[in-house]
Design an enzyme around this catalytic site. Structure first.
Site, PDB file in Angstrom:
ATOM      1  N   HIS A  96      17.876  11.715  15.264  1.00  0.00           N
ATOM      2  CA  HIS A  96      17.479  11.155  16.565  1.00  0.00           C
ATOM      3  C   HIS A  96      16.685  12.250  17.294  1.00  0.00           C
ATOM      4  O   HIS A  96      16.936  13.440  17.093  1.00  0.00           O
ATOM      5  CB  HIS A  96      18.765  10.832  17.328  1.00  0.00           C
ATOM      6  CG  HIS A  96      18.581  10.103  18.613  1.00  0.00           C
ATOM      7  ND1 HIS A  96      18.198  10.725  19.782  1.00  0.00           N
ATOM      8  CD2 HIS A  96      18.753   8.796  18.938  1.00  0.00           C
ATOM      9  CE1 HIS A  96      18.155   9.827  20.760  1.00  0.00           C
ATOM     10  NE2 HIS A  96      18.478   8.643  20.268  1.00  0.00           N
ATOM     11  N   ASP A 115      25.643  15.860  14.793  1.00  0.00           N
ATOM     12  CA  ASP A 115      25.408  14.832  15.805  1.00  0.00           C
ATOM     13  C   ASP A 115      26.317  13.647  15.460  1.00  0.00           C
ATOM     14  O   ASP A 115      26.026  12.874  14.553  1.00  0.00           O
ATOM     15  CB  ASP A 115      23.933  14.434  15.790  1.00  0.00           C
ATOM     16  CG  ASP A 115      23.655  13.279  16.739  1.00  0.00           C
ATOM     17  OD1 ASP A 115      24.609  12.752  17.334  1.00  0.00           O
ATOM     18  OD2 ASP A 115      22.482  12.904  16.873  1.00  0.00           O
ATOM     19  N   GLN A 141      26.963   8.355  16.455  1.00  0.00           N
ATOM     20  CA  GLN A 141      27.336   7.098  15.797  1.00  0.00           C
ATOM     21  C   GLN A 141      28.656   7.245  15.045  1.00  0.00           C
ATOM     22  O   GLN A 141      29.466   6.319  15.012  1.00  0.00           O
ATOM     23  CB  GLN A 141      26.234   6.645  14.822  1.00  0.00           C
ATOM     24  CG  GLN A 141      24.874   6.448  15.471  1.00  0.00           C
ATOM     25  CD  GLN A 141      24.841   5.285  16.457  1.00  0.00           C
ATOM     26  OE1 GLN A 141      25.597   4.326  16.349  1.00  0.00           O
ATOM     27  NE2 GLN A 141      23.953   5.366  17.439  1.00  0.00           N
ATOM     28  N   LYS A 178      28.739   5.094  23.397  1.00  0.00           N
ATOM     29  CA  LYS A 178      28.681   4.513  22.044  1.00  0.00           C
ATOM     30  C   LYS A 178      30.100   4.261  21.527  1.00  0.00           C
ATOM     31  O   LYS A 178      30.294   3.809  20.413  1.00  0.00           O
ATOM     32  CB  LYS A 178      28.003   5.475  21.060  1.00  0.00           C
ATOM     33  CG  LYS A 178      26.752   6.135  21.561  1.00  0.00           C
ATOM     34  CD  LYS A 178      25.506   5.452  21.103  1.00  0.00           C
ATOM     35  CE  LYS A 178      24.303   6.323  21.405  1.00  0.00           C
ATOM     36  NZ  LYS A 178      23.067   5.558  21.420  1.00  0.00           N
ATOM     37  N   CYS A 229      14.154   6.152  18.637  1.00  0.00           N
ATOM     38  CA  CYS A 229      14.116   7.606  18.914  1.00  0.00           C
ATOM     39  C   CYS A 229      14.169   8.388  17.614  1.00  0.00           C
ATOM     40  O   CYS A 229      14.894   9.398  17.523  1.00  0.00           O
ATOM     41  CB  CYS A 229      15.249   8.033  19.841  1.00  0.00           C
ATOM     42  SG  CYS A 229      15.153   7.291  21.453  1.00  0.00           S
TER      43      CYS A 229
HETATM   44  C1  LIG Z   1      22.475   9.496  16.367  1.00  0.00           C
HETATM   45  C2  LIG Z   1      22.224   9.665  17.839  1.00  0.00           C
HETATM   46  N1  LIG Z   1      22.102  10.895  18.346  1.00  0.00           N
HETATM   47  C3  LIG Z   1      21.902  11.112  19.644  1.00  0.00           C
HETATM   48  C4  LIG Z   1      21.776  10.067  20.522  1.00  0.00           C
HETATM   49  C5  LIG Z   1      21.556  10.359  21.976  1.00  0.00           C
HETATM   50  O1  LIG Z   1      22.655   9.949  22.709  1.00  0.00           O
HETATM   51  P1  LIG Z   1      22.614   9.918  24.311  1.00  0.00           P
HETATM   52  O2  LIG Z   1      21.346   9.197  24.675  1.00  0.00           O
HETATM   53  O3  LIG Z   1      23.836   9.167  24.677  1.00  0.00           O
HETATM   54  O4  LIG Z   1      22.619  11.316  24.772  1.00  0.00           O
HETATM   55  C6  LIG Z   1      21.870   8.759  20.050  1.00  0.00           C
HETATM   56  C7  LIG Z   1      21.678   7.603  20.950  1.00  0.00           C
HETATM   57  O5  LIG Z   1      21.096   6.607  20.559  1.00  0.00           O
HETATM   58  C8  LIG Z   1      22.107   8.557  18.676  1.00  0.00           C
HETATM   59  O6  LIG Z   1      22.231   7.329  18.163  1.00  0.00           O
END
Ligand SMILES: Cc1ncc(COP(=O)(O)O)c(C=O)c1O
Length: 414
Positions: A130, A207, A210, A233, A371
Site C-alpha cells: 500500500h 503492515d 489487513q 479495518k 493505493c
Molecule cells: C495494507 C494496508 N496498509 C495500509 C493502509 C493504510 O491504512 P490507514 O489509511 O488506516 O492508515 C491500508 C488501508 O487501506 C491497507 O489496506
C-alpha cells in the site's frame, strides 16, 4: 455445497449481523450488501456504545488529571492499550503506541529511524505494498539517499522469495512488507522474511492493516520489530491505530512529534523525553476512538471464533467460485492461504462502471488503484474492482454479488 450449508447452520451468522445496525440499510430500495470491509469495516453496537457511554459518563482528558473523570478516562484509555497489546501479543503495553492509523504508524517509524540512515543504505519493500508502506520510505530516499529495493510478485500473486533473497544484503537496513495484501489477499511468509532479514542485520516492519482482522497475530512469535494496524479495518473507529515496536528499539528512537505528554522535562535550554509509549504520543490523543478500538478488540476476541473464520472463508470461496464462470473475468491474486479479498478485472469494462452499477443493486465494492500503483503497473492495469469480505457477510450475499456482477457486465457490454 453441502459443507457450506452445514457450516451456515452451525455458525449463527445472524447473531453477528444483528449487532451491526448499518446492515439494515437499504440502498436504492435494495438490501445493503457490504463488500468493502478491506477499505473500512462496519462497527457493532458494542463498539458504538462503548464510545458513546464513555463520552456520556466518564469523559475528560487523559493522564494529567487529578479528578475522578480524568482518572476514569485514563483507565479506559489504558485498558484499550492493554486490549490492543493482547490482540498483538506484545510483551508489554509500553510497546503499543496509539497513532492515527497504520499510515501514521509507518511514518512514525520512518521518521524515527531517519537519523540512522545514510546514503546507500537499502530499504526493501514489496511491489504489493500500500502507498502508506512506500511513500514514507521514499522520504528517506529523497532526504538521506536511501536506496529502495523492490521485492517482486510472482504470477499467482505470492511474494517472490527468490527476489527477496537475492536483494537482501548487509546494506539492507529495513524490510517493510505487508502481512496481507489489500489487493491480492496474499499472506507472505513473514516468519521466514523476518528470520532472514535479522540474519542480515535488518529491521522488519510488518503492515498488518489487513492481517490484524483476519489472522491471529503474535508479534513475539514472529519476532517482528514493528507491526502496524488501523482500528477501522478491525470493526473499530477511524482516527486510531497502533504501532507495535520492540521496547529497546523504541527506546532508542527519536520522537515523531513534539508537544505535551511526550516530554519528561522542558526548560528554556532543552527538553528530555518521556519513555515509550508516551514519547510517541504528543498532544491529546484520540481518546474516545482508543476506547472504541479497545472495544473492537474485545468484540473480536468474543466473536472471531474458528467457526466465524471458517464461515468468512466459505463466503470468500463462494464469491471466487461464483465469478469464475463470468466471461472475460480475471482474478488478481490466487496465492495459497490468501485472505478474503477478491480483486478482479472484466475485459471490456472499467472497474468504476462496474462498482457504480453494482451500487444500484445495493452491492458496495471498491474500484480504483487501491493505493497500490506499483502493483497496478505490475498487473498492467490502471485500476481493478475489489470485493472484500467481513465477518458479517453471508453466502447469500455472495450470490447476490455474483448475480449483480453478471448483470453489470451484460449492461456494459450490450
Ligand atoms: C495494507 C494496508 N496498509 C495500509 C493502509 C493504510 O491504512 P490507514 O489509511 O488506516 O492508515 C491500508 C488501508 O487501506 C491497507 O489496506
Amino acid at each position: 455445497m453441502a459443507d457450506e450449508l452445514s457450516l451456515e447452520s452451525e455458525f449463527d451468522i445472524q447473531t453477528i449481523r444483528q449487532q451491526f445496525p448499518i446492515l439494515d440499510r437499504q440502498i436504492g430500495g435494495k438490501p445493503l450488501v457490504y463488500l468493502d470491509s478491506a477499505a473500512s469495516s462496519q462497527k457493532s453496537d458494542f463498539v458504538l456504545d462503548a464510545m458513546s457511554n464513555q463520552a456520556r459518563t466518564a469523559y475528560s482528558n487523559v493522564h494529567r488529571g487529578l479528578h475522578t473523570l480524568a482518572n476514569e478516562t485514563t483507565d479506559a484509555f489504558e485498558k484499550a492499550r492493554e486490549l490492543v497489546r493482547s490482540h498483538l501479543n506484545a510483551k508489554s503495553v509500553d510497546e503499543v503506541i496509539f497513532t492515527k492509523g497504520a499510515t501514521e504508524a509507518i511514518n512514525l517509524v520512518a521518521s524515527g529511524l531517519a537519523e540512522t540512515i545514510k546514503a546507500g543504505d537499502e530499504i526493501m519493500v514489496s511491489v504489493m505494498e500500500h502507498h502508506s508502506n512506500i511513500v514514507p520510505w521514499h522520504f528517506l530516499r529523497e532526504r538521506f539517499g536511501a536506496v529502495i529495493k523492490w521485492i517482486e510478485v510472482s504470477e499467482d500473486g505470492s511474494l517472490d522469495m527468490e527476489s527477496f533473497r537475492t536483494q537482501l544484503s548487509q546494506k539492507t537496513r529495513i524490510v517493510a512488507v505487508t502481512h496481507m495484501s489489500n489487493v491480492l489477499g496474499t499472506v507472505p511468509d513473514v516468519a521466514t522474511i523476518i528470520k532472514e532479514a535479522h540474519d542480515a542485520g535488518a529491521l522488519v516492519l510488518l503492515d498488518g492493516c489487513q492481517a490484524a482482522v483476519h489472522l491471529e497475530i503474535d508479534v513475539q512469535a514472529l519476532d517482528a520489530d514493528f507491526y502496524v494496524c488501523s482500528a477501522h479495518k478491525m470493526y473499530g473507529p477511524t482516527g486510531i491505530g497502533a504501532l507495535y515496536g520492540k521496547l529497546d528499539i523504541l527506546s532508542a528512537m527519536r520522537p515523531y512529534q513534539g508537544g505535551g505528554e511526550m516530554i519528561d522535562t522542558v526548560t528554556r535550554n532543552g527538553v528530555t523525553y518521556n519513555a515509550p509509549p508516551h514519547r510517541f504520543e504528543a498532544g491529546t490523543p484520540a481518546i474516545l476512538e482508543a476506547v472504541g478500538f479497545g472495544a473492537a478488540v474485545e468484540w473480536m476476541q468474543k466473536y472471531v471464533t474458528p467457526d466465524a473464520r471458517a464461515y468468512k472463508k466459505a463466503v470468500y470461496e463462494r464469491l471466487a467460485e461464483g465469478v469464475r464462470g463470468i466471461n472475460g473475468l480475471t482474478i488478481h491474486g490466487t496465492a495459497e492461504g490468501k485472505g478474503p479479498v477478491l480483486t478482479f478485472s472484466i475485459e471490456g469494462t472499467h472497474p468504476h462502471d462496474l462498482a457504480q452499477i453494482l451500487d444500484r443493486y445495493g452491492v458496495a465494492i471498491r474500484a480504483g488503484n487501491h493505493c497500490a500503483q506499483p502493483l497496478m503497473s505490475h498487473l498492467k492495469v490502471s485500476a481493478t474492482a475489489r470485493a472484500s469480505v467481513g465477518i458479517y457477510n453471508t453466502l447469500e450475499e455472495a450470490d447476490m454479488f455474483v448475480q449483480a456482477l453478471e448483470k453489470a457486465r451484460a449492461m456494459l457490454l450490450a
